[in-house]
Design a protein around this motif. Sequence first.
Motif, PDB file in Angstrom:
ATOM      1  N   UNK A  37      52.718  30.206 -50.450  1.00 11.75           N
ATOM      2  CA  UNK A  37      51.776  31.071 -51.160  1.00 11.75           C
ATOM      3  C   UNK A  37      52.120  32.532 -50.891  1.00 11.75           C
ATOM      4  N   UNK A  38      52.095  33.344 -51.962  1.00 11.33           N
ATOM      5  CA  UNK A  38      52.442  34.764 -51.832  1.00 11.33           C
ATOM      6  C   UNK A  38      51.301  35.554 -51.223  1.00 11.33           C
ATOM      7  N   UNK A  39      51.645  36.572 -50.527  1.00  5.39           N
ATOM      8  CA  UNK A  39      50.666  37.486 -49.937  1.00  5.39           C
ATOM      9  C   UNK A  39      51.211  38.908 -50.054  1.00  5.39           C
ATOM     10  N   UNK A  40      50.321  39.869 -50.117  1.00  3.34           N
ATOM     11  CA  UNK A  40      50.731  41.276 -50.189  1.00  3.34           C
ATOM     12  C   UNK A  40      50.608  41.929 -48.822  1.00  3.34           C
ATOM     13  N   UNK A  84      46.508  38.579 -45.704  1.00  2.00           N
ATOM     14  CA  UNK A  84      46.276  37.427 -44.839  1.00  2.00           C
ATOM     15  C   UNK A  84      45.326  37.856 -43.736  1.00  2.00           C
ATOM     16  N   UNK A  85      44.230  37.223 -43.579  1.00  2.00           N
ATOM     17  CA  UNK A  85      43.239  37.592 -42.572  1.00  2.00           C
ATOM     18  C   UNK A  85      43.712  37.171 -41.185  1.00  2.00           C
ATOM     19  N   UNK A  86      42.977  37.656 -40.204  1.00  2.00           N
ATOM     20  CA  UNK A  86      43.344  37.367 -38.818  1.00  2.00           C
ATOM     21  C   UNK A  86      43.284  35.887 -38.502  1.00  2.00           C
ATOM     22  N   UNK A 112      44.217  33.225 -46.575  1.00  2.00           N
ATOM     23  CA  UNK A 112      44.810  34.053 -47.634  1.00  2.00           C
ATOM     24  C   UNK A 112      43.695  34.590 -48.513  1.00  2.00           C
ATOM     25  N   UNK A 113      43.607  35.885 -48.614  1.00  2.00           N
ATOM     26  CA  UNK A 113      42.578  36.515 -49.444  1.00  2.00           C
ATOM     27  C   UNK A 113      43.212  37.023 -50.735  1.00  2.00           C
ATOM     28  N   UNK A 114      42.391  37.667 -51.530  1.00  2.00           N
ATOM     29  CA  UNK A 114      42.898  38.262 -52.779  1.00  2.00           C
ATOM     30  C   UNK A 114      44.031  39.234 -52.454  1.00  2.00           C
ATOM     31  N   UNK A 115      45.077  39.160 -53.259  1.00  2.00           N
ATOM     32  CA  UNK A 115      46.262  39.977 -52.929  1.00  2.00           C
ATOM     33  C   UNK A 115      45.990  41.468 -52.991  1.00  2.00           C
ATOM     34  N   UNK A 116      44.961  41.878 -53.706  1.00  2.00           N
ATOM     35  CA  UNK A 116      44.640  43.297 -53.761  1.00  2.00           C
ATOM     36  C   UNK A 116      44.172  43.851 -52.432  1.00  2.00           C
ATOM     37  N   UNK A 117      43.667  42.965 -51.560  1.00  2.00           N
ATOM     38  CA  UNK A 117      43.164  43.440 -50.267  1.00  2.00           C
ATOM     39  C   UNK A 117      44.287  43.860 -49.323  1.00  2.00           C
ATOM     40  N   UNK A 118      45.504  43.467 -49.653  1.00  2.00           N
ATOM     41  CA  UNK A 118      46.624  43.816 -48.768  1.00  2.00           C
ATOM     42  C   UNK A 118      47.268  45.143 -49.083  1.00  2.00           C
ATOM     43  N   UNK A 119      46.699  45.877 -50.063  1.00  2.00           N
ATOM     44  CA  UNK A 119      47.335  47.131 -50.472  1.00  2.00           C
ATOM     45  C   UNK A 119      46.781  48.354 -49.756  1.00  2.00           C
TER      46      UNK A 119
END
Length: 469
Positions: free
Chosen positions: A120-123, A316-318, A322-329
Motif C-alpha cells: 500500500x502506498x503512503x506519502x 503512516x501513523x505511529x 495507514x491514513x489518508x495520503x494527504x495527511x503525509x504532506x
Amino acid sequence: MIIQHIRRFYLCAVLGLVSGAAFSQATGSTAATTAQDSTGGPLSVLVDAATRHLPLLSQKKALVSSAQAGVSYARNSFLPSAMALDEVNMASANSLPGAYESFGIIPSVSSSVRSAENWQAATGNIGVLYSEYELVNFGLRKAKVSNAQSLVGVRQADLDFQTYLLEEQVSKLYFELLKSKYQLAVDQQNILRYSTVDTVIHALTFSGIRAGVDSSLAQAELSKARVAYNERLGTIAQLTQEMAYLTGLAPDKVSVDTMATHPMMPSLDTPAGSNPFLNYYLQQKQYYLSSETLVKKSYLPKIILSGGAWGRGSSIAYNDQYKDMGTGLGYQRYNYMVGLTFAYNLFDPVHRRDALTQARFETQSTDYALQQEQLDLNSAAAQAQEAIREAEANLREIPIQIKAAGDAYNQKLAQYRAGLINLVDLTEATYVLYSAQISYAETLNNWYLANLDRATATGNLNQFIQSIK
C-alpha cells in the motif's frame, strides 16, 4: 673620452645624410627619399608601444587576473556549507529489521516492520537544513590561501619576464636599425666618391690622357656602390617592418634618432635578485615551497562542526495505521542535531609522504634552475663588460684609421688626376676608406649592444632604455 668619438661619428653620419640627399637630388633617385627619417619617438617610446600592443602580454595579464581570482576562491572555499532541502514522495513502506549500507534509495527507517508484505502506498514529507564547517584544520586554510597568492607571484613574474624579453628585443632591433641608417649614410658617401672618380675619368678619357677602359671600370664600381646602397635600403625596410610588428605602429611612424648624441651609460650596479629573469625562478621556488606546506597541511586531521534541523510528515501513523495520503504532506515532527566530528583518514600518512616527495623534487628542480640562471646572468654581464672594453678601445682607434684612409683617398685621387697611379690603386684607397667607415658603425653598434647586454643581465634594462634620449 669615448663619448667624443661617438659624437664625432654622429656628425659624420649627419654629413653623410646631407651629402647623400644632395646626391639624390643630383641624380633624380627616389631611393634616398625613401631613406629619410620618418616621424617617431626615441627608444623608450617604441618600447612603451610594444608593451601595450602585443597580445602575448595581454594574455599574461589575464593569467595574473585569473590567479588573483584564485586567491579569493581559496579564501571562500572554507566558508561553511549550508544545504536546504524539501522532499515530497510517495512510496511503499515495506521493511525488515537489520543493518544496511546506503547505496542510492534508502528503505523506510521508521517502523513498517511486519510479518507480511504490504504494497500500500503512503506519502511522506521531509524538510532538512544542514550546515557543516571545518572548525579546526590545523593551518590548511592559511596554507591554501598562501599557495594561491604564490601562484599570483609566479604569474606576475612571468608577465615581467616576457615584458623584459620584449623590451630587450625592441632595444636590439632599435640599435640594428640605427646601425643600418649610419651605414646607409656611408653608402651614400661611397656613391659620391665613385661619382667623383667617374667624373674625373670621363674628363681624362675625353682629353685622351686615360684609356676608355678606366671609364668602364669606374662605372662598374659606381654601380656596385649603388647596389650596396639599395641592399641597405632593403635591410632598413625589413627592420622597420619588424619594429612595426612589435610596436603596432605604422612603418612610416617608426624611426630612430640619428641626430641624437647619447650620454655614457650610467653605473649599473643593483642588488642581486632584482632581475626579472631571476625573479621568475625565485617566484617559482616560492610557489613550490608553499605547495610543500599545503601538502603537509592537507593530510592533517580535521575537527568538523555540524548542525541540522528537519521536519517530517508521513501518512503512516505511529501505530502503523495507514491514513489518508494527504495527511503525509505536512510536517508533523521536528528535530535538531549539533555534532562535533574528528575526521582523519588512517591512510593519509602514505598519501602525504608520496605527495610531499613529489613537491620537494619540484622545489629542488626550481632551485637548480635559479642557480643556473644566476650563473648565466653573471657570465653574460662579465662577457658584456669585456665586449664594452673592446668596443671602446676600437672606437678610440678607428677614427684614426678613418682619417688616415680619407687622407690617402684624397692623395690617390690627386695622383690619379696627375697620371701617377692607375685606377686599381685609387679603387683600393676608396675601399679602405669605405671599410673603415662601415667598421666604425658596426663597432659603435657593438658598444651599444654590449651595454644593452650588461644592463639586461644586471636588471637595469629600464634604466638603460631611459638613458637613450
